[in-house]
Design a protein around this motif. Structure first.
Motif, PDB file in Angstrom:
ATOM      1  N   ILE A  30       0.958  -1.678   0.007  1.00  0.00           N
ATOM      2  CA  ILE A  30       0.141  -0.283  -0.196  1.00  0.00           C
ATOM      3  C   ILE A  30       0.420   1.495   0.118  1.00  0.00           C
ATOM      4  N   ARG A  31       1.874   1.449   0.805  1.00  0.00           N
ATOM      5  CA  ARG A  31       2.845   2.282   0.285  1.00  0.00           C
ATOM      6  C   ARG A  31       3.456   2.465  -1.114  1.00  0.00           C
ATOM      7  N   PRO A  34      -0.273   3.665  -3.614  1.00  0.00           N
ATOM      8  CA  PRO A  34      -0.907   4.446  -2.761  1.00  0.00           C
ATOM      9  C   PRO A  34      -2.231   4.008  -2.811  1.00  0.00           C
ATOM     10  N   GLU A  35      -3.090   4.833  -4.427  1.00  0.00           N
ATOM     11  CA  GLU A  35      -3.715   4.924  -5.122  1.00  0.00           C
ATOM     12  C   GLU A  35      -4.276   3.342  -5.458  1.00  0.00           C
ATOM     13  N   ASN A  36      -3.513   3.053  -5.956  1.00  0.00           N
ATOM     14  CA  ASN A  36      -3.777   1.288  -5.835  1.00  0.00           C
ATOM     15  C   ASN A  36      -4.333   0.249  -4.508  1.00  0.00           C
ATOM     16  N   GLY A  37      -4.110   0.907  -3.370  1.00  0.00           N
ATOM     17  CA  GLY A  37      -4.324  -0.007  -2.740  1.00  0.00           C
ATOM     18  C   GLY A  37      -5.881   1.073  -1.948  1.00  0.00           C
ATOM     19  N   ARG A  38      -5.903   2.201  -1.995  1.00  0.00           N
ATOM     20  CA  ARG A  38      -7.285   3.189  -1.496  1.00  0.00           C
ATOM     21  C   ARG A  38      -8.631   2.447  -2.381  1.00  0.00           C
ATOM     22  N   THR A  39      -8.191   1.799  -3.653  1.00  0.00           N
ATOM     23  CA  THR A  39      -9.086   1.581  -4.671  1.00  0.00           C
ATOM     24  C   THR A  39      -9.400   0.271  -4.309  1.00  0.00           C
ATOM     25  N   TYR A  40      -8.009  -0.412  -4.156  1.00  0.00           N
ATOM     26  CA  TYR A  40      -8.459  -1.806  -4.054  1.00  0.00           C
ATOM     27  C   TYR A  40      -9.152  -1.845  -2.638  1.00  0.00           C
ATOM     28  N   LEU A  41      -8.828  -1.021  -1.669  1.00  0.00           N
ATOM     29  CA  LEU A  41     -10.091  -1.118  -0.281  1.00  0.00           C
ATOM     30  C   LEU A  41     -11.297  -0.936  -0.631  1.00  0.00           C
ATOM     31  N   HIS A  42     -10.995   0.313  -1.492  1.00  0.00           N
ATOM     32  CA  HIS A  42     -12.673   0.300  -1.356  1.00  0.00           C
ATOM     33  C   HIS A  42     -13.756  -0.594  -2.289  1.00  0.00           C
TER      34      HIS A  42
END
Length: 100
Positions: A30-31, A34-42
């Motif tokens: 995620i670090r 970060p954009e992929n992490g945000r999208t994935y979690l959403h």
């Protein structure tokens, strides 16, 4: 998840170190993205549970949560009250995020 070889206390691992080791690859990813992490979690929270990748993501997140719960409940320094709360949380959460 086999955690039988972990010992806690003065001569064993500290609970926080074991939990951090378990989640380190997720945090690193995620670090780095970060954009992929945000999208994935959403998508995990709000996405269509019938979508195959959504199902896979929920399965992985449940495995991670189960691993953390196992670590916390194996540590004899944790109180019975806290162990009960973690088990209760798992029981209450399961129907909401049922996979399979």
């Amino acid at each position: 998840m086999n955690l039988s070889g972990i010992s806690f206390g003065p001569t064993g691992a500290q609970t926080i170190d074991v939990v951090l080791t378990l989640i380190e690859p997720v945090v690193a990813c995620i670090r780095e993205h970060p954009e992929n992490g945000r999208t994935y979690l959403h998508e995990l929270v709000f996405g269509d549970p019938r979508e195959p990748h959504h199902h896979d993501g929920l399965t992985l997140s449940l495995r991670l949560e189960d691993g953390i719960t196992s670590i916390l409940t194996l540590d004899p320094a944790q109180s019975t009250r806290h162990n009960h709360m973690w088990r209760e949380s798992r029981i209450l959460r399961t129907p909401t995020f049922r996979v399979g």
